[in-house]
Scaffold this motif. Structure first.
Motif, PDB file in Angstrom:
ATOM      1  N   ASP A 201      29.976  30.740  40.166  1.00  0.00           N
ATOM      2  CA  ASP A 201      31.071  31.404  40.889  1.00  0.00           C
ATOM      3  C   ASP A 201      31.836  30.429  41.778  1.00  0.00           C
ATOM      4  OD1 ASP A 201      30.411  33.822  39.770  1.00  0.00           O
ATOM      5  OD2 ASP A 201      29.397  34.615  41.541  1.00  0.00           O
ATOM      6  N   GLU A 202      31.102  29.595  42.496  1.00  0.00           N
ATOM      7  CA  GLU A 202      31.738  28.664  43.427  1.00  0.00           C
ATOM      8  C   GLU A 202      32.613  27.654  42.687  1.00  0.00           C
ATOM      9  OE1 GLU A 202      28.461  27.010  45.538  1.00  0.00           O
ATOM     10  OE2 GLU A 202      28.186  28.775  46.850  1.00  0.00           O
ATOM     11  N   ALA A 205      35.905  29.173  41.549  1.00  0.00           N
ATOM     12  CA  ALA A 205      36.889  29.250  42.630  1.00  0.00           C
ATOM     13  C   ALA A 205      37.508  27.883  42.916  1.00  0.00           C
ATOM     14  CB  ALA A 205      36.226  29.803  43.891  1.00  0.00           C
ATOM     15  N   GLU A 206      36.701  26.827  42.816  1.00  0.00           N
ATOM     16  CA  GLU A 206      37.226  25.482  43.037  1.00  0.00           C
ATOM     17  C   GLU A 206      38.241  25.096  41.959  1.00  0.00           C
ATOM     18  OE1 GLU A 206      33.869  22.896  43.142  1.00  0.00           O
ATOM     19  OE2 GLU A 206      32.927  23.930  44.839  1.00  0.00           O
ATOM     20  N   ALA A 208      39.931  27.035  40.007  1.00  0.00           N
ATOM     21  CA  ALA A 208      41.095  27.927  40.020  1.00  0.00           C
ATOM     22  C   ALA A 208      42.242  27.362  40.854  1.00  0.00           C
ATOM     23  CB  ALA A 208      40.693  29.300  40.547  1.00  0.00           C
ATOM     24  N   LYS A 209      41.937  26.576  41.868  1.00  0.00           N
ATOM     25  CA  LYS A 209      42.979  26.010  42.733  1.00  0.00           C
ATOM     26  C   LYS A 209      43.921  25.087  41.965  1.00  0.00           C
ATOM     27  CE  LYS A 209      39.925  26.182  46.784  1.00  0.00           C
ATOM     28  NZ  LYS A 209      39.162  25.361  47.765  1.00  0.00           N
ATOM     29  N   TRP A 216      43.040  35.241  37.958  1.00  0.00           N
ATOM     30  CA  TRP A 216      41.658  35.329  37.512  1.00  0.00           C
ATOM     31  C   TRP A 216      40.869  36.317  38.356  1.00  0.00           C
ATOM     32  CZ3 TRP A 216      36.952  33.429  39.794  1.00  0.00           C
ATOM     33  CH2 TRP A 216      37.104  32.867  41.065  1.00  0.00           C
ATOM     34  N   ASP A 217      39.854  36.865  37.740  1.00  0.00           N
ATOM     35  CA  ASP A 217      38.923  37.742  38.438  1.00  0.00           C
ATOM     36  C   ASP A 217      37.531  37.460  37.902  1.00  0.00           C
ATOM     37  OD1 ASP A 217      39.005  38.865  35.918  1.00  0.00           O
ATOM     38  OD2 ASP A 217      39.553  40.878  36.570  1.00  0.00           O
ATOM     39  N   LYS A 218      36.521  38.088  38.496  1.00  0.00           N
ATOM     40  CA  LYS A 218      35.168  37.884  37.997  1.00  0.00           C
ATOM     41  C   LYS A 218      34.454  39.215  37.878  1.00  0.00           C
ATOM     42  CE  LYS A 218      32.869  36.793  42.401  1.00  0.00           C
ATOM     43  NZ  LYS A 218      32.033  35.792  43.111  1.00  0.00           N
TER      44      LYS A 218
END
Length: 358
Positions: A201-202, A205-206, A208-209, A216-218
């Motif tokens: 997950d982390e 998110a990294e 995605a920047k 995006w979603d999870k």
């Protein structure tokens, strides 16, 4: 003339039947296009080879394959050979040995094929599932101790590395960015698996920047199965771990009408080694030899292979032929038709020959 060296490994069950159909369609495309040629070498590796030699392929099998531009793979598995032997003896050594870390599985409902979902048809379900293909739950790390005793222990260790997760996330975000909806869903199970999955997950998110134009979603993997069934239009590109995507892509194929229409590409994005292309459906020994195996997944897989080789026009022509044949009702029993494998292959080849688009 552009020439590509293809290693064909039909292997087990219906594999030889569908690979033969796929090669037939590829030959029709060669003649229709006129600009490329496929130099195909067939390898007899698989369960029959195992029965003769005690191994699924030669010890230097992957070394033999390095000289090829792509691998066209049928299916592996036999009723009288344990599944872990067939899988770890042939398919996984190729995937892992060639670092084919991106397993790409497009899914959509083709014209003429009915989904089991009510009121869902072509255009309503159009997904690409990206599966991390080199580590995770299929890393092969673990073992058994005290075999046969009451205190026997078996361990299966999931391995998630920052390198492995980051590169599959970048691949998925880039793929989502290339598609019209620019939408990515990241599948996880971080509520229960608090180390590797939280890292997953982390890192998502990294990464995605770097892709601000991708929405995006999870989803937790169990909730994802519900979303796939109840709200298929809400999904587009999906990325998940080795195990989760393996399971979800089978569900996706079933929702699109049949596993017989579901393709796979095992990609080395850096092109250091040959990539491998295979239909999802497996060896299907219950219909082996009956002549009714659905070759559509293999045709679609062949189109993925052509795209990877740099022949997008031929890949598009093949998919147009497949869609026309399905729309005309020339389909095998698994999707409600009465045609044989040979009839479908012949119809696709005829559609390739007769198409008016240059």
């Amino acid at each position: 003339m552009r020439t590509y060296r293809i290693a064909a490994i039909p292997a087990d069950g219906i594999g030889p039947e569908v690979i033969a159909a796929g090669l037939q369609a590829l030959e029709a495309l060669e003649r229709r296009d006129g600009g490329f040629r496929l130099d195909v070498t067939t390898f007899d590796w698989g369960s029959d080879y195992y029965r003769k030699t005690g191994a699924m392929m030669p010890e230097d099998g992957t070394e033999q394959l390095k000289a090829f531009d792509a691998i066209f793979f049928g299916a592996v598995g036999a009723p009288d050979v344990p599944d872990h032997i067939t899988l770890w003896g042939l398919r996984l050594p190729i995937c892992q040995g060639f670092d084919q870390y991106a397993n790409v599985r497009p899914t959509r409902i083709l014209p003429g094929i009915r989904s089991p979902l009510a009121d869902v048809g072509p255009g309503d379900l159009d997904w690409v599932i990206v599966r991390e293909n080199s580590e995770g739950e299929y890393s092969g790390i673990g073992g058994r101790a005290h075999k046969g005793l009451p205190e026997e222990v078996g361990t299966e260790v999931s391995i998630f590395t920052r390198v492995g997760v980051t590169r599959i996330m970048r691949y998925a975000f880039k793929l989502a960015q290339s598609r019209p909806r620019k939408l990515l869903t990241v599948v996880t199970k971080s509520n229960a698996q608090r180390f590797g999955m939280v890292m997953w997950d982390e890192i998502a998110a990294e990464v995605a920047k770097d892709y601000p134009d991708v929405t995006w979603d999870k989803m937790l993997v169990d909730a994802m199965t519900v979303r796939m069934v109840k709200n298929p239009r809400s999904l587009d590109t999906i990325v998940a771990t080795n195990l989760h995507a393996d399971i979800l892509s089978d569900l996706a194929g079933a929702l699109a009408g049949s596993l017989g229409v579901a393709p796979t590409a095992n990609i080395d994005p850096e092109r250091r080694y040959p990539s491998m292309f295979e239909p999802i459906h497996g060896s299907a020994f219950d219909i082996t030899g009956k002549g009714i195996a659905n070759p559509v997944a293999t045709f679609w897989t062949a189109a993925q292979m052509l795209e990877h080789l740099g022949e997008p026009a031929a890949a598009a022509r093949l998919m147009r032929a497949v869609e026309k044949v399905c729309a005309d009702g020339v389909m095998t029993p698994d999707v409600g038709g009465t045609a044989t494998t040979r009839h479908v292959a012949d119809a696709v080849c005829e559609a390739i020959r007769m198409e008016n688009i240059p």
